[in-house]
Scaffold this active site. Structure first.
Site, mmCIF file in Angstrom:
data_model
loop_
_atom_site.group_PDB
_atom_site.id
_atom_site.type_symbol
_atom_site.label_atom_id
_atom_site.label_comp_id
_atom_site.label_asym_id
_atom_site.label_seq_id
_atom_site.Cartn_x
_atom_site.Cartn_y
_atom_site.Cartn_z
ATOM 1 N N ARG A 24 0.817 -1.215 0.000
ATOM 2 C CA ARG A 24 0.000 0.000 0.000
ATOM 3 C C ARG A 24 0.850 1.265 0.000
ATOM 4 N NH1 ARG A 24 -4.736 -1.798 4.328
ATOM 5 N NH2 ARG A 24 -5.984 -2.956 2.805
ATOM 6 N N GLU A 36 -1.599 -8.859 -5.031
ATOM 7 C CA GLU A 36 -2.960 -9.264 -5.362
ATOM 8 C C GLU A 36 -3.034 -10.732 -5.748
ATOM 9 O OE1 GLU A 36 -5.651 -7.656 -4.820
ATOM 10 O OE2 GLU A 36 -4.613 -5.858 -4.154
ATOM 11 N N GLN A 41 -7.330 -16.106 -2.404
ATOM 12 C CA GLN A 41 -7.503 -17.350 -1.647
ATOM 13 C C GLN A 41 -6.509 -17.483 -0.488
ATOM 14 O OE1 GLN A 41 -10.063 -19.228 -2.545
ATOM 15 N NE2 GLN A 41 -10.482 -18.172 -4.447
ATOM 16 N N THR A 42 -5.907 -16.368 -0.060
ATOM 17 C CA THR A 42 -4.895 -16.423 1.003
ATOM 18 C C THR A 42 -5.098 -15.258 1.965
ATOM 19 O OG1 THR A 42 -3.311 -17.342 -0.601
ATOM 20 C CG2 THR A 42 -2.408 -16.514 1.469
ATOM 21 N N LEU A 79 1.437 -22.140 -0.678
ATOM 22 C CA LEU A 79 0.293 -21.244 -0.893
ATOM 23 C C LEU A 79 -0.881 -21.938 -1.572
ATOM 24 C CD1 LEU A 79 1.741 -17.758 -1.955
ATOM 25 C CD2 LEU A 79 0.244 -18.249 -0.023
ATOM 26 N N TYR A 81 -3.097 -23.600 -4.930
ATOM 27 C CA TYR A 81 -3.552 -23.011 -6.202
ATOM 28 C C TYR A 81 -2.342 -22.666 -7.082
ATOM 29 C CZ TYR A 81 -8.060 -22.460 -3.817
ATOM 30 O OH TYR A 81 -9.224 -22.680 -3.130
ATOM 31 N N TYR A 119 -11.163 -8.567 -11.241
ATOM 32 C CA TYR A 119 -10.773 -8.030 -9.932
ATOM 33 C C TYR A 119 -9.317 -7.556 -9.939
ATOM 34 C CZ TYR A 119 -8.821 -7.811 -5.328
ATOM 35 O OH TYR A 119 -8.127 -7.376 -4.232
ATOM 36 N N ASP A 137 -14.792 -8.100 -4.794
ATOM 37 C CA ASP A 137 -14.352 -9.373 -4.237
ATOM 38 C C ASP A 137 -15.338 -9.798 -3.144
ATOM 39 O OD1 ASP A 137 -13.790 -7.740 -2.060
ATOM 40 O OD2 ASP A 137 -11.749 -8.498 -1.773
ATOM 41 N N CYS A 191 -17.118 -5.111 8.592
ATOM 42 C CA CYS A 191 -18.340 -5.800 8.152
ATOM 43 C C CYS A 191 -17.991 -7.259 7.848
ATOM 44 C CB CYS A 191 -18.916 -5.104 6.921
ATOM 45 S SG CYS A 191 -20.590 -5.622 6.484
ATOM 46 N N CYS A 201 -20.946 1.042 13.538
ATOM 47 C CA CYS A 201 -20.779 1.103 12.082
ATOM 48 C C CYS A 201 -21.064 2.501 11.533
ATOM 49 C CB CYS A 201 -21.709 0.087 11.419
ATOM 50 S SG CYS A 201 -21.501 -0.004 9.628
ATOM 51 N N CYS A 207 -27.899 1.127 6.879
ATOM 52 C CA CYS A 207 -27.674 -0.281 6.520
ATOM 53 C C CYS A 207 -28.970 -1.095 6.520
ATOM 54 C CB CYS A 207 -26.665 -0.912 7.471
ATOM 55 S SG CYS A 207 -26.324 -2.651 7.079
#
Length: 354
Positions: A24, A36, A41-42, A79, A81, A119, A137, A191, A201, A207
């Site tokens: 980031r 990414e 899946q991790t 990992l 996959y 994505y 996602d 969330c 929230c 909401c």
């Protein structure tokens, strides 16, 4: 609630609550792309060491493109996959050969790369190049479905289109990067699937799920994943100080990784069963035979049950090893360097084989 109001609240929440993650702090599309792909899946805590490992081993995309696939799979090991790792390597080569080592800078062009879906393309385009491309996602599905009361099935093509259109409507024009990061972070930390922090929230009034007590119902996902059970009976063949391994070349789990010669069956076999198959010649030349404990390894859609039959061959065994296609004897130190499934590594860590 207006789109700009929703986006502003997400961005404001994100800037106050975001986790400090290394990718980031960068606009480098290579670093963002790596993160990414690894985080698909991790979990973040699981993927972070792999991110640093890749950056250290392959400092630039050119280094990754020049690497041997075996080395890429070795760094990726654990990992799962593994097609992600192969696509990562293939994509790096294409970026070098067709794009002069520079990442495409638009969502549309990023989508043309192998292994890059909507994505990932949206994430790179917005994080690295600030393009207004909305990510969707699991976290985004959850936030949007609960806040806006969207009950379309996220496993259906129609539902996915509805959510993508809503995400496109809401994304910030000025800060698409912070918005995309923010809505995913909000879903991951606030969330959450099972215990959302509804009492504190930012969307407490607006909401839909909270107002109607529907938090556990949303998002709607009707498709159930069928789990397949498989039974692997491995032959761990040792000749002097070397072990016989095989490279998995079929289009199946663990393609490109190394494991032991295998008999797959409808149950775990005993020694008498194995003596009836094509590997019986190994047993006739064995001076010792041991049977391991049973192992269980869980994948996303499969459960692997495994048993290892340890055969120590006589030093002058007269087996025709030239017929062992895709199989080779390796020293123990070389075995440790090869890319292997976690199941095989777990067995080797506990094995008493010399």
């Amino acid at each position: 609630m207006k789109a700009d109001q929703f986006a502003d609240q997400i961005i404001s929440w994100y800037r106050k609550n975001k986790r400090e993650l290394p990718w980031r702090e960068s606009r480098n599309p290579y670093h963002i792309w790596l993160s990414e792909v690894i985080l698909q899946q991790t979990r973040v805590d699981q993927g972070m060491p792999y991110y640093f490992r890749f950056i250290e081993k392959f400092k630039t995309i050119r280094d990754l493109a020049k690497a041997d696939e075996r080395d890429v799979l070795r760094v990726w090991q654990g990992l799962g996959y593994y097609s992600r790792a192969r696509n990562l390597h293939k994509c790096a080569k294409i970026i070098i050969s067709k794009h002069q080592g520079e990442f495409p800078s638009t969502y549309v062009d990023l989508l043309k790369l192998p292994g890059v879906g909507p994505y990932t393309a949206a994430a790179i385009a917005s994080f690295a190049f600030k393009e207004k491309a909305a990510v969707v996602d699991g976290n985004v599905y959850r936030v949007l479905s609960r806040v806006f009361g969207i009950e379309d099935d996220i496993a259906s093509g129609k539902g996915q289109k509805v959510f993508q259109e809503k995400a496109n409507e809401l994304i910030s024009e000025i800060y698409p990067d912070d918005y995309n990061q923010g809505i995913m972070e909000f879903g991951a930390l606030h969330c959450t699937p099972k215990k959302p922090k509804c009492s504190e929230c930012i969307f407490g009034i607006e909401c839909f799920a909270r107002e109607n007590n529907r938090q556990t119902d949303l998002p709607v996902k009707t498709k159930k994943t069928k789990v397949r059970k498989r039974y692997f009976n491995y032959l761990v063949v040792q000749l002097e100080e070397k072990l016989l391994l095989t490279e998995r070349t079929e289009k199946d789990i663990w393609q490109g990784l190394y494991d032991f010669p295998l008999v797959e069956s409808d149950r775990l076999l005993d020694l008498d069963d194995l003596l009836k198959n094509d590997f019986s010649e190994f047993f006739s030349h064995a001076e010792e035979v041991e049977i391991s404990k049973d192992y269980k390894h869980i994948l996303s859609h499969q459960q692997i049950y495994a048993r290892f039959f340890e055969l120590k061959l006589k030093k002058k065994a007269s087996i025709n090893f030239n017929q062992l296609i895709n199989r080779e004897f390796f020293t123990r130190s070389k075995v440790l360097e090869l890319p292997k499934p976690v199941l095989i590594s777990a067995y080797l860590n506990e094995s008493v084989i010399d």
